[in-house]
Design an enzyme around this catalytic site. Structure first.
Site, PDB file in Angstrom:
ATOM      1  N   ASP A  27       0.786  -1.246   0.000  1.00  0.00           N
ATOM      2  CA  ASP A  27       0.000   0.000   0.000  1.00  0.00           C
ATOM      3  C   ASP A  27       0.819   1.297   0.000  1.00  0.00           C
ATOM      4  O   ASP A  27       0.470   2.258   0.707  1.00  0.00           O
ATOM      5  CB  ASP A  27      -0.948   0.013   1.207  1.00  0.00           C
ATOM      6  CG  ASP A  27      -1.959  -1.123   1.180  1.00  0.00           C
ATOM      7  OD1 ASP A  27      -1.907  -1.959   0.262  1.00  0.00           O
ATOM      8  OD2 ASP A  27      -2.800  -1.189   2.100  1.00  0.00           O
ATOM      9  N   GLU A  75      -4.633  -0.738  -1.375  1.00  0.00           N
ATOM     10  CA  GLU A  75      -5.926  -0.814  -0.677  1.00  0.00           C
ATOM     11  C   GLU A  75      -6.898   0.135  -1.375  1.00  0.00           C
ATOM     12  O   GLU A  75      -6.560   1.290  -1.633  1.00  0.00           O
ATOM     13  CB  GLU A  75      -5.765  -0.405   0.792  1.00  0.00           C
ATOM     14  CG  GLU A  75      -7.086  -0.433   1.561  1.00  0.00           C
ATOM     15  CD  GLU A  75      -6.932   0.001   3.022  1.00  0.00           C
ATOM     16  OE1 GLU A  75      -5.811   0.058   3.540  1.00  0.00           O
ATOM     17  OE2 GLU A  75      -7.978   0.285   3.633  1.00  0.00           O
ATOM     18  N   LYS A 139      -6.739  -4.749  -3.097  1.00  0.00           N
ATOM     19  CA  LYS A 139      -7.364  -5.402  -1.935  1.00  0.00           C
ATOM     20  C   LYS A 139      -8.357  -4.481  -1.257  1.00  0.00           C
ATOM     21  O   LYS A 139      -8.079  -3.295  -1.055  1.00  0.00           O
ATOM     22  CB  LYS A 139      -6.273  -5.865  -0.954  1.00  0.00           C
ATOM     23  CG  LYS A 139      -5.437  -4.744  -0.341  1.00  0.00           C
ATOM     24  CD  LYS A 139      -4.295  -5.348   0.467  1.00  0.00           C
ATOM     25  CE  LYS A 139      -3.467  -4.325   1.213  1.00  0.00           C
ATOM     26  NZ  LYS A 139      -4.181  -3.559   2.228  1.00  0.00           N
ATOM     27  N   LYS A 142      -7.615  -4.723   4.970  1.00  0.00           N
ATOM     28  CA  LYS A 142      -6.320  -4.338   5.515  1.00  0.00           C
ATOM     29  C   LYS A 142      -5.297  -5.416   5.187  1.00  0.00           C
ATOM     30  O   LYS A 142      -4.193  -5.135   4.746  1.00  0.00           O
ATOM     31  CB  LYS A 142      -6.418  -4.117   7.032  1.00  0.00           C
ATOM     32  CG  LYS A 142      -7.455  -3.074   7.449  1.00  0.00           C
ATOM     33  CD  LYS A 142      -7.239  -1.747   6.766  1.00  0.00           C
ATOM     34  CE  LYS A 142      -8.188  -0.678   7.301  1.00  0.00           C
ATOM     35  NZ  LYS A 142      -8.106   0.558   6.501  1.00  0.00           N
ATOM     36  N   THR A 168       0.599   0.814   6.442  1.00  0.00           N
ATOM     37  CA  THR A 168       1.258   1.284   7.633  1.00  0.00           C
ATOM     38  C   THR A 168       1.632   0.088   8.505  1.00  0.00           C
ATOM     39  O   THR A 168       0.955  -0.938   8.474  1.00  0.00           O
ATOM     40  CB  THR A 168       0.373   2.237   8.470  1.00  0.00           C
ATOM     41  OG1 THR A 168      -0.784   1.524   8.910  1.00  0.00           O
ATOM     42  CG2 THR A 168      -0.054   3.435   7.664  1.00  0.00           C
ATOM     43  N   CYS A 172      -1.940  -2.360   7.738  1.00  0.00           N
ATOM     44  CA  CYS A 172      -1.932  -3.337   6.637  1.00  0.00           C
ATOM     45  C   CYS A 172      -0.679  -4.199   6.594  1.00  0.00           C
ATOM     46  O   CYS A 172      -0.730  -5.360   6.173  1.00  0.00           O
ATOM     47  CB  CYS A 172      -2.145  -2.614   5.316  1.00  0.00           C
ATOM     48  SG  CYS A 172      -3.777  -1.821   5.251  1.00  0.00           S
TER      49      CYS A 172
HETATM   50  N1  TIU Z   1      -2.409   0.491   4.236  1.00  0.00           N
HETATM   51  C1  TIU Z   1      -2.923   0.743   5.448  1.00  0.00           C
HETATM   52  O1  TIU Z   1      -2.286   0.534   6.456  1.00  0.00           O
HETATM   53  N2  TIU Z   1      -4.199   1.274   5.489  1.00  0.00           N
HETATM   54  C2  TIU Z   1      -4.697   2.021   6.503  1.00  0.00           C
HETATM   55  O2  TIU Z   1      -5.879   2.347   6.531  1.00  0.00           O
HETATM   56  N3  TIU Z   1      -3.817   2.381   7.435  1.00  0.00           N
HETATM   57  C3  TIU Z   1      -4.067   3.117   8.541  1.00  0.00           C
HETATM   58  O3  TIU Z   1      -3.168   3.199   9.357  1.00  0.00           O
HETATM   59  N4  TIU Z   1      -5.230   3.717   8.667  1.00  0.00           N
END
Ligand code: TIU
Length: 231
Positions: A27, A75, A139, A142, A168, A172
């Protein structure tokens, strides 16, 4: 049996066969990394999350040079949000009672409709743009395994080991490692090549939970020792 490489990691050195190992880049989208994207709108610390872009580029270059399988994930949702999990629709989309976020999934932001496929903000940052032939997984969740073809893509390439990076860390990245571990993949996250929206303590807790208790969900390594063995 395939030749193995090995580099220092927690809880003990990570051994992997490069021809059966994929690098997952989770992501690394404009919506999560750039100003005016979904992450910043949700209150994320952009300086913290952007720290992994340059190290992830180094990791990607090394894995490309080594001829490894490269998998990028994104995502996001179909424009009608019909693939958005109900829990996410309630808390991160425009549902009755959602008063926490001003702009939510599918709303129009400055980078396009938030977390919506085909929009500018949904795509991967320029520094990490996928090359032709690399796998890109869209996807709705998460984790990278729910409602995607990633398991089939990995099995088709006889992949057994995953080197995991991206954002993050708390969301995810961690969810994907947990999903992959349950499916029998040996996972190693790379500390410098992942980052999140909170302080260093938040990230450290996430990484510690992965390798705690002799590798509960997998391994955590540093970037340079991996670059050294791939060189
Ligand atoms: N890719 C990912 O971690 N999506 C999120 O929504 N991360 C958050 O930390 N919100």
């Amino acid at each position: 049996s395939p030749s193995m490489l090995c580099f220092d990691a927690k809880p003990y050195p990570f051994k992997f066969p490069p021809e059966r190992t994929a690098i997952l880049i989770i992501d690394m989208q404009r919506d999560f990394l750039l100003a005016k994207g979904f992450g910043e709108i949700q209150g994320g610390n952009l300086e913290a999350v952007q720290a992994s872009i340059a190290p992830t580029r180094k990791l990607l270059d090394a894995c490309r040079n080594a001829g490894m399988t490269i998998v990028h994930t994104r995502e996001g949702h179909k424009p009608d949000l019909s693939d958005c999990p109900s829990s996410k629709l309630v808390r991160q989309s425009a549902a009755p009672g959602n008063t926490q976020h001003k702009l939510v999934i599918g709303d129009k932001g400055e980078l396009g409709r938030l977390l919506t496929r085909g929009e500018y903000g949904h795509d991967i940052v320029d520094e990490l743009k996928p090359l032709p032939g690399e796998v890109v997984i869209d996807k709705p969740g998460k984790g990278s395994f729910w409602n995607t073809t990633i398991l089939h893509q990995l099995k088709a390439r006889a992949i057994t080991h995953l080197i995991v990076s991206g954002v993050t860390t708390e969301c995810c990245f961690a969810t994907t490692i947990r999903e992959a571990n349950d499916r029998g993949f040996e996972c190693c996250g790379i500390e410098e090549a992942t980052s999140g929206y909170n302080d260093a303590c938040f990230k450290k807790s996430t990484l510690d939970m992965i390798h705690w208790s002799q590798g509960l969900f997998g391994f955590i390594g540093s970037l340079q020792p991996l670059l050294d063995v791939l060189a």
